[in-house]
Design an enzyme around this catalytic site. Structure first.
Site, PDB file in Angstrom:
ATOM      1  N   SER A   7     -55.538 123.835 -69.386  1.00  0.00           N
ATOM      2  CA  SER A   7     -54.194 124.315 -69.069  1.00  0.00           C
ATOM      3  C   SER A   7     -53.318 123.076 -68.871  1.00  0.00           C
ATOM      4  O   SER A   7     -53.825 121.989 -68.582  1.00  0.00           O
ATOM      5  CB  SER A   7     -54.192 125.209 -67.828  1.00  0.00           C
ATOM      6  OG  SER A   7     -54.791 124.556 -66.730  1.00  0.00           O
ATOM      7  N   GLU A   9     -49.493 121.338 -67.370  1.00  0.00           N
ATOM      8  CA  GLU A   9     -48.347 121.482 -66.485  1.00  0.00           C
ATOM      9  C   GLU A   9     -47.153 120.712 -67.037  1.00  0.00           C
ATOM     10  O   GLU A   9     -47.284 119.560 -67.461  1.00  0.00           O
ATOM     11  CB  GLU A   9     -48.684 120.952 -65.088  1.00  0.00           C
ATOM     12  CG  GLU A   9     -47.511 121.067 -64.113  1.00  0.00           C
ATOM     13  CD  GLU A   9     -47.859 120.593 -62.724  1.00  0.00           C
ATOM     14  OE1 GLU A   9     -48.674 121.270 -62.071  1.00  0.00           O
ATOM     15  OE2 GLU A   9     -47.325 119.555 -62.291  1.00  0.00           O
ATOM     16  N   ASP A 101     -43.056 120.684 -50.838  1.00  0.00           N
ATOM     17  CA  ASP A 101     -42.777 119.450 -50.096  1.00  0.00           C
ATOM     18  C   ASP A 101     -41.530 119.630 -49.237  1.00  0.00           C
ATOM     19  O   ASP A 101     -40.673 120.456 -49.557  1.00  0.00           O
ATOM     20  CB  ASP A 101     -42.541 118.289 -51.074  1.00  0.00           C
ATOM     21  CG  ASP A 101     -43.785 118.017 -51.910  1.00  0.00           C
ATOM     22  OD1 ASP A 101     -44.891 118.099 -51.346  1.00  0.00           O
ATOM     23  OD2 ASP A 101     -43.649 117.737 -53.115  1.00  0.00           O
ATOM     24  N   PHE A 210     -47.087 106.589 -55.974  1.00  0.00           N
ATOM     25  CA  PHE A 210     -47.109 108.034 -55.762  1.00  0.00           C
ATOM     26  C   PHE A 210     -48.383 108.454 -55.029  1.00  0.00           C
ATOM     27  O   PHE A 210     -48.358 109.301 -54.140  1.00  0.00           O
ATOM     28  CB  PHE A 210     -46.990 108.752 -57.115  1.00  0.00           C
ATOM     29  CG  PHE A 210     -46.788 110.229 -56.978  1.00  0.00           C
ATOM     30  CD1 PHE A 210     -45.628 110.731 -56.410  1.00  0.00           C
ATOM     31  CD2 PHE A 210     -47.763 111.124 -57.398  1.00  0.00           C
ATOM     32  CE1 PHE A 210     -45.431 112.103 -56.267  1.00  0.00           C
ATOM     33  CE2 PHE A 210     -47.582 112.498 -57.256  1.00  0.00           C
ATOM     34  CZ  PHE A 210     -46.410 112.982 -56.687  1.00  0.00           C
ATOM     35  N   HIS A 260     -57.023 121.126 -65.761  1.00  0.00           N
ATOM     36  CA  HIS A 260     -55.569 121.315 -65.749  1.00  0.00           C
ATOM     37  C   HIS A 260     -54.929 119.933 -65.892  1.00  0.00           C
ATOM     38  O   HIS A 260     -55.137 119.063 -65.051  1.00  0.00           O
ATOM     39  CB  HIS A 260     -55.167 121.961 -64.416  1.00  0.00           C
ATOM     40  CG  HIS A 260     -53.721 122.319 -64.316  1.00  0.00           C
ATOM     41  ND1 HIS A 260     -53.153 123.357 -65.027  1.00  0.00           N
ATOM     42  CD2 HIS A 260     -52.703 121.792 -63.569  1.00  0.00           C
ATOM     43  CE1 HIS A 260     -51.865 123.457 -64.724  1.00  0.00           C
ATOM     44  NE2 HIS A 260     -51.572 122.516 -63.847  1.00  0.00           N
TER      45      HIS A 260
END
Length: 284
Positions: A7, A9, A101, A210, A260
């Site tokens: 999958s 994103e 967030d 990050f 994913h």
């Protein structure tokens, strides 16, 4: 070895130019026939309209099955429910339900006074609206705001008990991290699929920054692989493809068969990795 189930994103575009880039990405990956594709939601719901427009267009203009991200941040229950109903009416049957967030400028997450407090509450609310398939987030290295690893696992269990059908993990780079987490999930009685989130890395510096914010560890060997490549984007892409394919292969060898990919709307790298793993365009 058969190709794993995949999958992808995407994130919604903020400008018309980025919109073109996103649709080029979707068209490039569509022939691989992923199980679903998810579209993220900006912090505090800032991209809500673009997320909805993108998801609705995926339903009407492609062969893909979209999953829309939905968060608890900055909205009342009624507002979130209204968004969910719009998705249902647009033919969307899969939601990625997240706490979300803190909005820009906030240090900590504070539940909206009239909103869903946590992802667990959001999952319950979605189930009242329709029989959505619901994916939730999981954190192999513990959510940065969690008081402990056990408390974090308990949160995951409650989201699944509330009706979630799958968890997708935060990205990680060390297979051991995920496999140990999977053992802990099984020991806690969590039996839904825990799908590993895979982040192909081309910009090592930004991933380091990050990762420090979201609690993912970056192994030393990774820094060594990208050493000296700051000005060499082509070699970085090759290294990125090899690292991600190797990570997936190692997990496959341990019985994992669904992944994913966080594409960052960059299709070529994800396509190359999927190809290495045996994915081929579907006929027709």
């Amino acid at each position: 070895m058969p190709a794993p189930r995949l999958s992808f994103e995407f994130f919604p575009p903020k400008t018309d130019k980025l919109e073109e880039q996103l649709w080029a990405c979707i068209r490039r990956l569509e022939p691989l026939g992923p199980r679903f594709v998810s579209v993220t939601y900006g912090a505090g719901g800032t991209t809500q309209e673009r997320t909805h427009a993108t998801v609705a267009r995926i339903v009407s203009d492609t062969t893909l099955t979209p999953a829309a991200h939905l968060t608890c941040v900055g909205a009342t229950r009624d507002e979130v429910d209204a968004v969910a109903r719009r998705y249902w009416e647009a033919g969307v049957r899969h939601i990625v339900a997240l706490r979300g967030d803190p909005p820009a400028g906030s240090e900590r997450y504070e539940p909206h006074p009239g909103g869903y407090a946590q992802a667990e509450d959001l999952v319950r609310g979605l189930k009242r609206i329709g029989d959505f398939e619901i994916s939730v987030g999981a954190y192999p290295e513990v959510h940065p705001a969690a008081v402990s690893a056990d408390a974090d696992l308990d949160f995951l269990k409650r989201k699944i008990d509330a009706g979630a059908t799958r968890a997708i993990t935060q990205y990680f780079f060390d297979a051991e991290v995920y496999l140990r987490f999977l053992d802990r999930c099984l020991a806690a009685g969590i039996t839904v699929p825990i799908v590993p989130g895979i982040m192909p890395v081309t910009n090592f510096g930004s991933v380091q920054r990050f990762s420090a914010m979201c609690g993912a560890s970056v192994p030393g060997w990774m820094g060594q692989l990208f050493e000296g490549l700051d000005e060499d984007a082509e070699t970085r892409r090759m290294v990125a493809a090899v690292v991600a394919a190797e990570q997936v292969r190692l997990l496959q060898a341990n019985g994992v068969d669904e992944f994913h990919f966080y594409t960052l709307n960059r299709p070529d790298l994800t396509y190359a990795i999927a190809h290495i793993l045996g994915a081929r365009p579907k006929a027709g």
